[in-house]
Design a protein around this motif. Structure first.
Motif, PDB file in Angstrom:
ATOM      1  N   GLY A   1       0.853  -1.113   0.103  1.00 43.60           N
ATOM      2  CA  GLY A   1      -0.138  -0.119   0.091  1.00 43.60           C
ATOM      3  C   GLY A   1       0.918   1.242   0.047  1.00 43.60           C
ATOM      4  O   GLY A   1       2.066   1.126   0.296  1.00 43.60           O
ATOM      5  N   SER A   3       2.500   4.636   1.394  1.00 36.55           N
ATOM      6  CA  SER A   3       3.039   5.172   2.412  1.00 36.55           C
ATOM      7  C   SER A   3       2.554   6.662   2.312  1.00 36.55           C
ATOM      8  O   SER A   3       2.242   7.435   1.002  1.00 36.55           O
ATOM      9  CB  SER A   3       4.246   5.096   2.620  1.00 36.55           C
ATOM     10  N   LEU A  19       1.071   3.924   6.344  1.00 38.63           N
ATOM     11  CA  LEU A  19       0.235   4.108   5.191  1.00 38.63           C
ATOM     12  C   LEU A  19      -0.608   5.252   4.816  1.00 38.63           C
ATOM     13  O   LEU A  19      -0.989   5.968   6.026  1.00 38.63           O
ATOM     14  CB  LEU A  19      -0.738   2.754   4.926  1.00 38.63           C
ATOM     15  N   GLY A  23      -3.115   3.871   0.892  1.00 40.46           N
ATOM     16  CA  GLY A  23      -2.590   2.669   1.190  1.00 40.46           C
ATOM     17  C   GLY A  23      -3.323   1.801   2.122  1.00 40.46           C
ATOM     18  O   GLY A  23      -3.311   0.662   2.093  1.00 40.46           O
ATOM     19  N   GLU A  26      -6.052   0.099  -0.038  1.00 45.37           N
ATOM     20  CA  GLU A  26      -5.214  -1.056  -0.912  1.00 45.37           C
ATOM     21  C   GLU A  26      -4.771  -2.186  -0.133  1.00 45.37           C
ATOM     22  O   GLU A  26      -5.175  -3.266  -0.805  1.00 45.37           O
ATOM     23  CB  GLU A  26      -3.911  -0.344  -1.470  1.00 45.37           C
ATOM     24  N   ALA A  27      -4.655  -1.968   1.214  1.00 42.48           N
ATOM     25  CA  ALA A  27      -4.321  -3.103   1.921  1.00 42.48           C
ATOM     26  C   ALA A  27      -5.573  -4.069   2.348  1.00 42.48           C
ATOM     27  O   ALA A  27      -5.443  -5.035   2.168  1.00 42.48           O
ATOM     28  CB  ALA A  27      -3.644  -2.730   3.294  1.00 42.48           C
ATOM     29  N   CYS A  44       6.675 -10.575   8.386  1.00 39.83           N
ATOM     30  CA  CYS A  44       6.472  -9.214   8.135  1.00 39.83           C
ATOM     31  C   CYS A  44       7.522  -8.116   8.541  1.00 39.83           C
ATOM     32  O   CYS A  44       8.387  -8.620   9.453  1.00 39.83           O
ATOM     33  CB  CYS A  44       5.087  -8.856   8.790  1.00 39.83           C
ATOM     34  N   ARG A  49       4.332   0.524   8.190  1.00 41.79           N
ATOM     35  CA  ARG A  49       3.854   0.530   6.965  1.00 41.79           C
ATOM     36  C   ARG A  49       3.219  -0.992   6.626  1.00 41.79           C
ATOM     37  O   ARG A  49       2.276  -1.701   6.251  1.00 41.79           O
ATOM     38  CB  ARG A  49       4.363   1.424   5.945  1.00 41.79           C
ATOM     39  N   ALA A  50       4.547  -2.068   6.948  1.00 44.06           N
ATOM     40  CA  ALA A  50       4.173  -3.355   6.683  1.00 44.06           C
ATOM     41  C   ALA A  50       3.321  -3.968   7.524  1.00 44.06           C
ATOM     42  O   ALA A  50       2.628  -4.754   7.290  1.00 44.06           O
ATOM     43  CB  ALA A  50       5.594  -4.054   6.728  1.00 44.06           C
ATOM     44  N   THR A  53      -0.169  -2.806   6.528  1.00 47.43           N
ATOM     45  CA  THR A  53      -0.594  -3.795   5.554  1.00 47.43           C
ATOM     46  C   THR A  53      -1.013  -5.106   5.938  1.00 47.43           C
ATOM     47  O   THR A  53      -2.193  -5.552   5.406  1.00 47.43           O
ATOM     48  CB  THR A  53       0.323  -3.702   4.504  1.00 47.43           C
ATOM     49  N   THR A  54      -0.210  -5.696   6.833  1.00 50.19           N
ATOM     50  CA  THR A  54      -0.664  -7.141   7.225  1.00 50.19           C
ATOM     51  C   THR A  54      -2.002  -7.076   7.947  1.00 50.19           C
ATOM     52  O   THR A  54      -2.708  -7.919   7.708  1.00 50.19           O
ATOM     53  CB  THR A  54       0.524  -7.633   8.117  1.00 50.19           C
ATOM     54  N   ALA A  57      -5.057  -6.154   5.941  1.00 50.52           N
ATOM     55  CA  ALA A  57      -5.237  -7.288   4.781  1.00 50.52           C
ATOM     56  C   ALA A  57      -5.870  -8.527   5.615  1.00 50.52           C
ATOM     57  O   ALA A  57      -6.899  -8.876   4.969  1.00 50.52           O
ATOM     58  CB  ALA A  57      -3.975  -7.697   4.109  1.00 50.52           C
TER      59      ALA A  57
END
Length: 96
Positions: A1, A3, A19, A23, A26-27, A44, A49-50, A53-54, A57
């Protein structure tokens, strides 16, 4: 996603920025596309941001499993132990 720095056309690299609103969307959309795929474990980056996203999602999973960050060291390791077998059966371990 995306940032917050990607949105500003800045190279993020290892700078730990979250994000952007885009983002986040998007995630969640990526999660919808992965929602029915069996996932046993997640690896991860420690960057925010990671991790965002995790978690975003995985929040739309069809199996109802919860992503749970696994802490390998220190007091968080002992404090975050899950003792219920029912709870353990319904998590996806996340290693950052």
């Amino acid at each position: 996603g995306e940032s917050m720095w990607n949105k500003k056309n800045l190279f993020t690299g290892w700078v730990d920025v979250p994000l952007s609103e885009k983002g986040i969307h998007e995630a969640i959309e990526a999660g919808r596309q992965l929602a029915s795929i069996p996932i046993d474990v997640i690896f991860c980056s420690t960057l925010v941001r990671a991790m965002m996203t995790t978690m975003l999602a995985m929040s739309v999973r069809h199996d109802g499993k919860t992503p749970v960050v696994q802490h390998a060291e220190g007091k968080l390791n002992s404090w975050s132990k899950i003792y219920s077998q029912d709870a353990l059966a319904n998590i996806i371990p996340v290693y950052c």
